[in-house]
Design a protein around this motif. Sequence first.
Motif, PDB file in Angstrom:
ATOM      1  N   ALA A 121       0.434  -0.755   0.468  1.00 41.27           N
ATOM      2  CA  ALA A 121      -0.296   0.459   0.046  1.00 41.27           C
ATOM      3  C   ALA A 121       1.161   1.364   0.265  1.00 41.27           C
ATOM      4  O   ALA A 121       0.892   1.812  -0.795  1.00 41.27           O
ATOM      5  CB  ALA A 121      -0.924   0.154   1.470  1.00 41.27           C
ATOM      6  N   VAL A 122       1.905   1.140   1.226  1.00 38.00           N
ATOM      7  CA  VAL A 122       2.540   2.569   0.945  1.00 38.00           C
ATOM      8  C   VAL A 122       3.128   2.953  -0.246  1.00 38.00           C
ATOM      9  O   VAL A 122       3.548   3.994  -0.738  1.00 38.00           O
ATOM     10  CB  VAL A 122       3.548   2.239   2.545  1.00 38.00           C
ATOM     11  CG1 VAL A 122       5.080   3.500   2.044  1.00 38.00           C
ATOM     12  CG2 VAL A 122       2.987   2.635   3.677  1.00 38.00           C
ATOM     13  N   PRO A 123       3.755   1.525  -1.437  1.00 37.52           N
ATOM     14  CA  PRO A 123       4.303   2.341  -2.467  1.00 37.52           C
ATOM     15  C   PRO A 123       3.318   2.684  -3.138  1.00 37.52           C
ATOM     16  O   PRO A 123       4.364   3.765  -4.083  1.00 37.52           O
ATOM     17  CB  PRO A 123       5.322   0.999  -3.111  1.00 37.52           C
ATOM     18  CG  PRO A 123       5.762   0.070  -1.462  1.00 37.52           C
ATOM     19  CD  PRO A 123       3.971   0.747  -0.349  1.00 37.52           C
ATOM     20  N   GLN A 124       2.749   2.114  -3.051  1.00 39.23           N
ATOM     21  CA  GLN A 124       1.930   2.926  -4.548  1.00 39.23           C
ATOM     22  C   GLN A 124       1.265   3.584  -4.050  1.00 39.23           C
ATOM     23  O   GLN A 124       1.082   4.780  -5.166  1.00 39.23           O
ATOM     24  CB  GLN A 124      -0.188   1.364  -4.136  1.00 39.23           C
ATOM     25  CG  GLN A 124      -1.626   1.855  -4.961  1.00 39.23           C
ATOM     26  CD  GLN A 124      -2.088   1.067  -5.342  1.00 39.23           C
ATOM     27  OE1 GLN A 124      -2.474   0.600  -4.367  1.00 39.23           O
ATOM     28  NE2 GLN A 124      -2.247   0.563  -6.489  1.00 39.23           N
ATOM     29  N   LEU A 125       0.671   4.046  -3.249  1.00 41.95           N
ATOM     30  CA  LEU A 125       0.679   5.583  -2.560  1.00 41.95           C
ATOM     31  C   LEU A 125       1.631   7.124  -2.867  1.00 41.95           C
ATOM     32  O   LEU A 125       1.684   8.156  -3.190  1.00 41.95           O
ATOM     33  CB  LEU A 125       0.321   5.836  -0.956  1.00 41.95           C
ATOM     34  CG  LEU A 125      -0.495   7.205  -0.074  1.00 41.95           C
ATOM     35  CD1 LEU A 125      -1.071   7.368  -0.816  1.00 41.95           C
ATOM     36  CD2 LEU A 125      -0.238   6.717   1.427  1.00 41.95           C
ATOM     37  N   MET A 126       2.629   5.868  -2.526  1.00 42.81           N
ATOM     38  CA  MET A 126       3.929   7.259  -2.956  1.00 42.81           C
ATOM     39  C   MET A 126       3.919   7.892  -4.450  1.00 42.81           C
ATOM     40  O   MET A 126       4.097   8.023  -4.610  1.00 42.81           O
ATOM     41  CB  MET A 126       5.544   6.897  -2.126  1.00 42.81           C
ATOM     42  CG  MET A 126       5.550   6.697  -0.689  1.00 42.81           C
ATOM     43  SD  MET A 126       5.266   8.429   0.064  1.00 42.81           S
ATOM     44  CE  MET A 126       6.834   8.527  -0.692  1.00 42.81           C
ATOM     45  N   GLN A 127       3.853   5.757  -5.221  1.00 43.27           N
ATOM     46  CA  GLN A 127       3.679   5.832  -6.494  1.00 43.27           C
ATOM     47  C   GLN A 127       2.481   7.220  -7.015  1.00 43.27           C
ATOM     48  O   GLN A 127       3.349   8.250  -8.471  1.00 43.27           O
ATOM     49  CB  GLN A 127       3.627   4.731  -6.922  1.00 43.27           C
ATOM     50  CG  GLN A 127       5.418   3.992  -6.991  1.00 43.27           C
ATOM     51  CD  GLN A 127       5.079   2.557  -7.235  1.00 43.27           C
ATOM     52  OE1 GLN A 127       3.585   2.386  -7.763  1.00 43.27           O
ATOM     53  NE2 GLN A 127       5.966   1.959  -6.735  1.00 43.27           N
ATOM     54  N   ALA A 128       1.454   7.358  -6.648  1.00 44.18           N
ATOM     55  CA  ALA A 128       0.709   8.067  -6.751  1.00 44.18           C
ATOM     56  C   ALA A 128       0.772   9.721  -6.283  1.00 44.18           C
ATOM     57  O   ALA A 128       0.307  10.140  -7.255  1.00 44.18           O
ATOM     58  CB  ALA A 128      -0.628   7.024  -6.057  1.00 44.18           C
ATOM     59  N   THR A 129       1.930  10.149  -5.395  1.00 40.71           N
ATOM     60  CA  THR A 129       1.727  10.828  -4.926  1.00 40.71           C
ATOM     61  C   THR A 129       2.883  11.932  -5.085  1.00 40.71           C
ATOM     62  O   THR A 129       2.877  12.525  -6.394  1.00 40.71           O
ATOM     63  CB  THR A 129       1.570  10.753  -3.797  1.00 40.71           C
ATOM     64  OG1 THR A 129       2.099   9.625  -2.757  1.00 40.71           O
ATOM     65  CG2 THR A 129       0.576  10.476  -3.342  1.00 40.71           C
ATOM     66  N   ILE A 130       4.149  11.530  -4.832  1.00 36.83           N
ATOM     67  CA  ILE A 130       4.869  12.456  -4.675  1.00 36.83           C
ATOM     68  C   ILE A 130       6.853  11.099  -5.249  1.00 36.83           C
ATOM     69  O   ILE A 130       7.772  12.477  -5.910  1.00 36.83           O
ATOM     70  CB  ILE A 130       5.524  12.360  -3.280  1.00 36.83           C
ATOM     71  CG1 ILE A 130       5.769  12.005  -2.496  1.00 36.83           C
ATOM     72  CG2 ILE A 130       4.366  13.906  -3.047  1.00 36.83           C
ATOM     73  CD1 ILE A 130       6.351  12.198  -1.129  1.00 36.83           C
TER      74      ILE A 130
END
Length: 224
Positions: free
Chosen positions: A78-87
């Motif tokens: 989840a965290v990598p997906q969130l990071m890839q989608a944002t910053i």
Amino acid sequence: MDASLIDTLVAAWPLLWQGLQMTVYVTVVSLVVAMPLGIVTCLMKLSKFRVLRGIAKLYIWIIRGTPMLVQGFYLYFAVPQLMQATIAPDFRLDIVTASILTLILNAGAYSAEIFRGAIQSVPKGQTEASRSLGVSHGKTMLKIVLPQAVRICLPSLVNQCIITLKDSTIMYALGLPEIMNLAKVYVGRTMDSFATYTWVAVIFLMITSVLMILTSVLEKRMRK
């Protein structure tokens, strides 16, 4: 001892040794970081500042209220997906890093509560006496309270180390090549479940027994 058990140990040892090295590595690295994190979190929770107390309580509440496997999946997927989608479009977490972070967060939260209980069990009169002599709060905590607290919570801390060691096997669900994962690989090749998992259990029992013996020796020395 059954010869088949010896034969299995000889045949499976290269894989088991490889997995054991990974198990010990992630456990040691996690604990080296988690113990200072636990002390800092404990001091934050005991702080007079509401914001620091709130951060510490939130962290402990989240970690203690969710399963470790969920936390591992969250960090790894989840965290990598969130990071890839944002910053950070190229952000990645490898399996070893995600596993270590999961173990750090868990051990840090639980050790924080262990330290808190130990600190609060030190008689307040010692703190008051130190402050009355003009010793700062920081030095009082560092030189008077914490040494006694460490002695009090040593058995619980070692127990937490043992728990972290055993919890590392949960990370096989992420694909971490630790001892349980590689034992499963060997069983998949040979279908020798009984002997293989027996040796895995024996290995863990040996490590945890050594830790408990060392704890007993340390406790006796600290009493002296």
